[in-house]
Design a protein around this motif. Structure first.
Motif, PDB file in Angstrom:
ATOM      1  N   GLU A 160      18.301  15.611 -19.887  1.00 47.79           N
ATOM      2  CA  GLU A 160      17.356  15.920 -18.806  1.00 47.79           C
ATOM      3  C   GLU A 160      16.216  14.902 -18.776  1.00 47.79           C
ATOM      4  N   LEU A 161      15.704  14.572 -19.953  1.00 48.13           N
ATOM      5  CA  LEU A 161      14.601  13.614 -20.020  1.00 48.13           C
ATOM      6  C   LEU A 161      15.062  12.211 -19.620  1.00 48.13           C
ATOM      7  N   LYS A 162      16.250  11.823 -20.088  1.00 41.39           N
ATOM      8  CA  LYS A 162      16.779  10.499 -19.720  1.00 41.39           C
ATOM      9  C   LYS A 162      16.979  10.414 -18.212  1.00 41.39           C
ATOM     10  N   SER A 163      17.492  11.484 -17.625  1.00 40.24           N
ATOM     11  CA  SER A 163      17.711  11.521 -16.182  1.00 40.24           C
ATOM     12  C   SER A 163      16.392  11.396 -15.430  1.00 40.24           C
ATOM     13  N   GLU A 168      20.355   7.174 -15.799  1.00 37.71           N
ATOM     14  CA  GLU A 168      21.401   8.082 -15.334  1.00 37.71           C
ATOM     15  C   GLU A 168      22.684   8.018 -16.154  1.00 37.71           C
ATOM     16  N   MET A 169      23.141   6.819 -16.498  1.00 33.35           N
ATOM     17  CA  MET A 169      24.411   6.704 -17.219  1.00 33.35           C
ATOM     18  C   MET A 169      24.320   7.309 -18.621  1.00 33.35           C
ATOM     19  N   GLU A 170      23.213   7.035 -19.296  1.00 27.86           N
ATOM     20  CA  GLU A 170      23.010   7.615 -20.627  1.00 27.86           C
ATOM     21  C   GLU A 170      22.899   9.135 -20.523  1.00 27.86           C
ATOM     22  N   GLU A 176      27.854  15.142 -20.718  1.00 28.27           N
ATOM     23  CA  GLU A 176      29.280  15.348 -21.006  1.00 28.27           C
ATOM     24  C   GLU A 176      29.485  15.810 -22.449  1.00 28.27           C
ATOM     25  N   GLU A 177      28.783  15.161 -23.386  1.00 26.62           N
ATOM     26  CA  GLU A 177      28.898  15.553 -24.792  1.00 26.62           C
ATOM     27  C   GLU A 177      28.369  16.968 -25.004  1.00 26.62           C
ATOM     28  N   ALA A 178      27.276  17.293 -24.318  1.00 30.05           N
ATOM     29  CA  ALA A 178      26.718  18.642 -24.426  1.00 30.05           C
ATOM     30  C   ALA A 178      27.700  19.669 -23.877  1.00 30.05           C
ATOM     31  N   ALA A 179      28.333  19.333 -22.763  1.00 33.56           N
ATOM     32  CA  ALA A 179      29.310  20.248 -22.159  1.00 33.56           C
ATOM     33  C   ALA A 179      30.493  20.473 -23.093  1.00 33.56           C
ATOM     34  N   ASP A 180      30.975  19.398 -23.721  1.00 27.31           N
ATOM     35  CA  ASP A 180      32.090  19.532 -24.672  1.00 27.31           C
ATOM     36  C   ASP A 180      31.702  20.429 -25.843  1.00 27.31           C
ATOM     37  N   ARG A 197      26.173  18.508 -13.865  1.00 27.67           N
ATOM     38  CA  ARG A 197      25.064  17.541 -13.921  1.00 27.67           C
ATOM     39  C   ARG A 197      25.590  16.141 -14.233  1.00 27.67           C
ATOM     40  N   ALA A 198      26.546  16.057 -15.157  1.00 25.39           N
ATOM     41  CA  ALA A 198      27.120  14.752 -15.504  1.00 25.39           C
ATOM     42  C   ALA A 198      27.810  14.138 -14.293  1.00 25.39           C
ATOM     43  N   ALA A 199      28.572  14.956 -13.573  1.00 26.74           N
ATOM     44  CA  ALA A 199      29.289  14.464 -12.392  1.00 26.74           C
ATOM     45  C   ALA A 199      28.314  13.998 -11.319  1.00 26.74           C
ATOM     46  N   GLU A 200      27.229  14.741 -11.137  1.00 27.02           N
ATOM     47  CA  GLU A 200      26.221  14.357 -10.140  1.00 27.02           C
ATOM     48  C   GLU A 200      25.610  13.003 -10.475  1.00 27.02           C
ATOM     49  N   LEU A 201      25.322  12.796 -11.750  1.00 28.26           N
ATOM     50  CA  LEU A 201      24.700  11.536 -12.163  1.00 28.26           C
ATOM     51  C   LEU A 201      25.671  10.365 -12.056  1.00 28.26           C
ATOM     52  N   GLN A 202      26.947  10.636 -12.272  1.00 26.24           N
ATOM     53  CA  GLN A 202      27.950   9.574 -12.189  1.00 26.24           C
ATOM     54  C   GLN A 202      28.336   9.265 -10.747  1.00 26.24           C
ATOM     55  N   GLY A 203      28.125  10.258  -9.870  1.00 25.21           N
ATOM     56  CA  GLY A 203      28.518  10.088  -8.474  1.00 25.21           C
ATOM     57  C   GLY A 203      27.560   9.234  -7.716  1.00 25.21           C
TER      58      GLY A 203
END
Length: 203
Positions: A160-163, A168-170, A176-180, A197-203
């Motif tokens: 969240e803080l990195k975003s 965004e990529m980090e 993704e790691e948190a979701a796993d 959230r990961a998909a949104e940032l990658q999109g």
């Protein structure tokens, strides 16, 4: 030879506690919080590595494979009957003897394996099945090593803080790691949210 690192469990637990305090006080800068989260996650990784090392040594000892370079041991110094702590630096090809480097004076001695015994982490009790955890040995949970958060929760906080700061990529990788991690822990709602959230940032 690398120095023996102290167990990282208490450091990881202290990091988790600091995260909780900083969140409660709500006075830390984002940069400070990111640094604390990253350091705490590093300690958690080290804690996992240390646990894996203990398991690997237990398996070697249980299966009779003997010692490996780097194993912490006690050795019968000069065959005098007094055991001193040290580290295995070399094992003979036939596996019947090993070279020990003593902790106190860094002297080196070659001994047969019956004059060397395993030295597990000091806070553990060794049984025929291997070392016990602190909670098993003491009959209660060691609060010094209890983390208030799971690693995947800290990764989500860090993401969240990195975003927020344009990384965004980090952030996507951390989500993704948190979701796993959440999925593996059965926290499906959190896993789903972080995957989105990961998909949104990658999109």
């Amino acid at each position: 030879m690398d120095p023996i690192r102290p167990p990282s469990g208490p450091k990881a637990a202290a990091g988790c506690l600091l995260v909780q305090i900083l969140e409660d006080e709500n006075t830390a800068t984002d940069e400070t919080m990111m640094n604390v989260l990253e350091e705490t996650l590093d300690f958690m990784d080290m804690m996992d590595e240390e646990a894996a090392d203990v398991v690997a040594q237990r398996e070697r000892n249980t299966k009779g494979k003997g010692f490996q370079p780097g194993d912490k041991v006690e050795a019968n110094y000069a065959l005098e009957g007094t055991y001193y702590s040290g580290v295995i630096v070399e094992v003979s090809d036939d596996g019947k003897s090993a070279v020990v480097k003593y902790d106190d004076d860094a002297s080196i001695e070659s001994l047969t394996l019956d004059n060397i015994r395993s030295l597990e982490v000091a806070t553990q009790t060794v049984t025929k099945d291997g070392p016990m955890s602190d909670s098993e040995a003491l009959g209660f949970e060691n609060m010094d090593e209890k983390c208030l958060f799971e690693a995947y929760q800290l990764k989500a906080k860090l993401a969240e803080l990195k975003s927020k700061h344009g990384q965004e990529m980090e952030a996507a990788r951390l989500f993704e790691e948190a979701a796993d991690g959440a999925m593996n822990d059965g926290k499906m709602k959190s896993a789903s949210q972080w995957s989105i959230r990961a998909a949104e940032l990658q999109g």
